[in-house]
Design an enzyme around this catalytic site. Sequence first.
Site, short mmCIF file in Angstrom:
data_model
loop_
_atom_site.label_atom_id
_atom_site.label_comp_id
_atom_site.label_asym_id
_atom_site.label_seq_id
_atom_site.Cartn_x
_atom_site.Cartn_y
_atom_site.Cartn_z
N HIS A 135 33.98 47.51 20.42
CA HIS A 135 33.29 47.74 21.70
C HIS A 135 33.63 49.10 22.31
O HIS A 135 34.72 49.64 22.12
CB HIS A 135 33.66 46.63 22.69
CG HIS A 135 35.13 46.60 23.02
ND1 HIS A 135 35.68 47.35 24.03
CD2 HIS A 135 36.15 45.93 22.44
CE1 HIS A 135 36.98 47.13 24.08
NE2 HIS A 135 37.30 46.27 23.12
N HIS A 144 30.75 60.57 9.48
CA HIS A 144 30.69 59.66 8.33
C HIS A 144 31.92 58.75 8.37
O HIS A 144 33.05 59.22 8.23
CB HIS A 144 30.67 60.46 7.03
CG HIS A 144 30.44 59.63 5.80
ND1 HIS A 144 30.01 60.17 4.62
CD2 HIS A 144 30.57 58.30 5.55
CE1 HIS A 144 29.90 59.23 3.70
NE2 HIS A 144 30.24 58.08 4.26
#
Length: 212
Positions: A135, A144
């Site tokens: 979250h 990446h």
Amino acid sequence: MSYIIYGAGGHAKVIIDILHANQEMIIGIVDDHFNEKEFKGIPVLGKSKDIERIIKDYPDVRFLIAIGNNSIRMKIVKQLEDFDVVWGTAIHPSVIIGSEVTIGEGSVMMANVVVNADSTIGKHTILNTAATVDHDCSIADYVHLSPGVHTAGGVSIGERTHIGIAASLIPGVHIGRDTIVGASSCVLSDLPDEIVAVGCPAKMIKNLKDKG
């Protein structure tokens, strides 16, 4: 939707599988270094110099860049800014996305990725196989996350940073732009821009600002 994939390599194979799993149509491949007529049974339409023609031939198509290198992905996006390119996303059907998650154009999420509530994923970012973003995270453009990366809540990662396979990031840490975090590293404190960090805890082993 119909897609054209920029890149003909291993990363493209995974994106092709994702699009097929979502029953999307793949029109063709663009690649500057691949000289065969087909890739995985998909026609090769040309090279980057042919983009304007390709867009005219397929006006309703969406593009995806299938290249793992962050800087090269950004370079391609910049090269195509003068053309009317519409960027798509590729999200495997097994991906779990929480509430109020924002996903930037051109980004891809491989199988078994999880992105939890109130996180932001930037443009042209890769969340590779089984990566998890908890979250309130902020993942910038062209990042990446390699397979099996786990970021706890409230993590932020700067542009073009590459997090190596199976690395873990504790809650609230910030990693700067253009940084590389090594495989299986544990990030327990903030990391600056343009370094290579490895280990548990992750520590700098190279300053990428040093050109020598």
